[in-house]
Design an enzyme around this catalytic site. Structure first.
Site, PDB file in Angstrom:
ATOM      1  N   GLU A  50       8.534   0.442   8.644  1.00 10.44           N
ATOM      2  CA  GLU A  50       7.308   1.166   8.169  1.00 10.44           C
ATOM      3  C   GLU A  50       7.692   2.634   7.360  1.00 10.44           C
ATOM      4  OE1 GLU A  50       3.922   0.850   8.139  1.00 10.44           O
ATOM      5  OE2 GLU A  50       3.718  -0.811   9.651  1.00 10.44           O
ATOM      6  N   ASN A  61      -2.342   3.787  -0.104  1.00  9.99           N
ATOM      7  CA  ASN A  61      -2.952   2.229  -0.267  1.00  9.99           C
ATOM      8  C   ASN A  61      -3.848   2.128  -1.204  1.00  9.99           C
ATOM      9  OD1 ASN A  61      -1.357   1.928   2.349  1.00  9.99           O
ATOM     10  ND2 ASN A  61      -3.012   3.183   3.356  1.00  9.99           N
ATOM     11  N   ASP A  63      -6.945   1.088  -1.107  1.00 15.48           N
ATOM     12  CA  ASP A  63      -8.423   1.448  -0.739  1.00 15.48           C
ATOM     13  C   ASP A  63      -8.234   2.924  -0.753  1.00 15.48           C
ATOM     14  OD1 ASP A  63      -6.965   2.293   1.653  1.00 15.48           O
ATOM     15  OD2 ASP A  63      -8.080   1.566   3.114  1.00 15.48           O
ATOM     16  N   SER A  65      -6.930   5.061   0.755  1.00 14.19           N
ATOM     17  CA  SER A  65      -6.340   5.929   2.301  1.00 14.19           C
ATOM     18  C   SER A  65      -4.710   6.109   1.679  1.00 14.19           C
ATOM     19  CB  SER A  65      -6.529   5.195   3.354  1.00 14.19           C
ATOM     20  OG  SER A  65      -5.559   3.836   3.553  1.00 14.19           O
ATOM     21  N   ASP A  67      -0.957   6.401   4.138  1.00 19.51           N
ATOM     22  CA  ASP A  67      -0.062   6.568   5.559  1.00 19.51           C
ATOM     23  C   ASP A  67       0.731   7.523   5.423  1.00 19.51           C
ATOM     24  OD1 ASP A  67      -1.534   3.867   6.220  1.00 19.51           O
ATOM     25  OD2 ASP A  67       0.074   2.812   5.258  1.00 19.51           O
ATOM     26  N   ASN A  74      -2.248   6.035   9.170  1.00 21.93           N
ATOM     27  CA  ASN A  74      -3.258   5.974   8.245  1.00 21.93           C
ATOM     28  C   ASN A  74      -4.602   6.957   8.463  1.00 21.93           C
ATOM     29  OD1 ASN A  74      -6.132   4.681   7.007  1.00 21.93           O
ATOM     30  ND2 ASN A  74      -4.522   4.147   6.155  1.00 21.93           N
TER      31      ASN A  74
END
Ligand SMILES: *[C@@H]1O[C@H](CO)[C@@H](O)[C@H](O)[C@H]1NC(C)=O
Ligand SMILES: *[C@@H]1O[C@H](CO)[C@@H](O)[C@H](O)[C@H]1NC(C)=O
Length: 150
Positions: A50, A61, A63, A65, A67, A74
């Site tokens: 990750e 991301n 969309d 959002s 991380d 998120n």
């Protein structure tokens, strides 16, 4: 070029990048394997894929959002940055997930694991699930508490 290298070094040293066994021992001390249905090795494998053990990892991301941190948590669901609409289930500021002290990140990751299981993490599903992950804690002096629940 030399300036660039120096700058890069400065940026790198200001972020805390965990050494594999250091992270394994930190997660062990936090009881990560006891309070979740995944083994320590699974968690170390997950963070490797990750964030590459980087506490300041930040990824946007599609969309909209973002991380945050070592577990790439998120901001749509788990933390709030004060701007992006968030359920903020962990009730923390996303900035708290980027600090050298990962105790809040661990705490939030445990909540996520409790609600959705370790399968909530794409990095775990893609790189750790159904694989022998024992090498991630090899030589760290921490034992596999359980085999993980997958
Ligand atoms: C782990 O899985 C077992 C069996 O499905 C379940 O009973 C238990 O509540 C789970 N524990 C956690 C911490 O999720
Ligand atoms: C990390 O933060 C927690 C509280 O969030 C605190 O209890 C703990 O002592 C801190 N650890 C270090 C090494 O500063």
């Amino acid at each position: 070029m030399r300036t660039l290298v120096l700058l890069l070094l400065l940026v790198l040293t200001s972020a805390r990048i965990f050494e594999r066994c250091e992270l394994a021992r930190t997660l062990k001390a936090a009881g990560m394997d006891v309070s979740t249905n995944a083994s320590l090795a699974d968690w170390v494998c997950l963070t490797k894929h990750e964030s590459n053990y980087n506490t300041q990892a930040l990824n946007h991301n599609r969309d909209g959002s973002t991380d945050y941190g070592i577990f790439q948590i998120n901001n749509r669901y788990w933390c709030s940055d004060g701007k992006f609409p968030s359920h903020n289930i962990c009730k923390i500021s996303c900035a708290d997930l980027l600090t050298d002290n990962i105790s809040k990140a661990i705490w939030c990751a445990k909540i996520i694991a409790k609600q959705q299981g370790i399968k909530a993490w794409y990095g775990w599903c893609a790189h750790c699930k159904d694989r022998d992950v024992s090498s991630y804690i090899e030589g760290c002096g921490v034992q596999m508490k359980n085999d993980g629940f997958k």
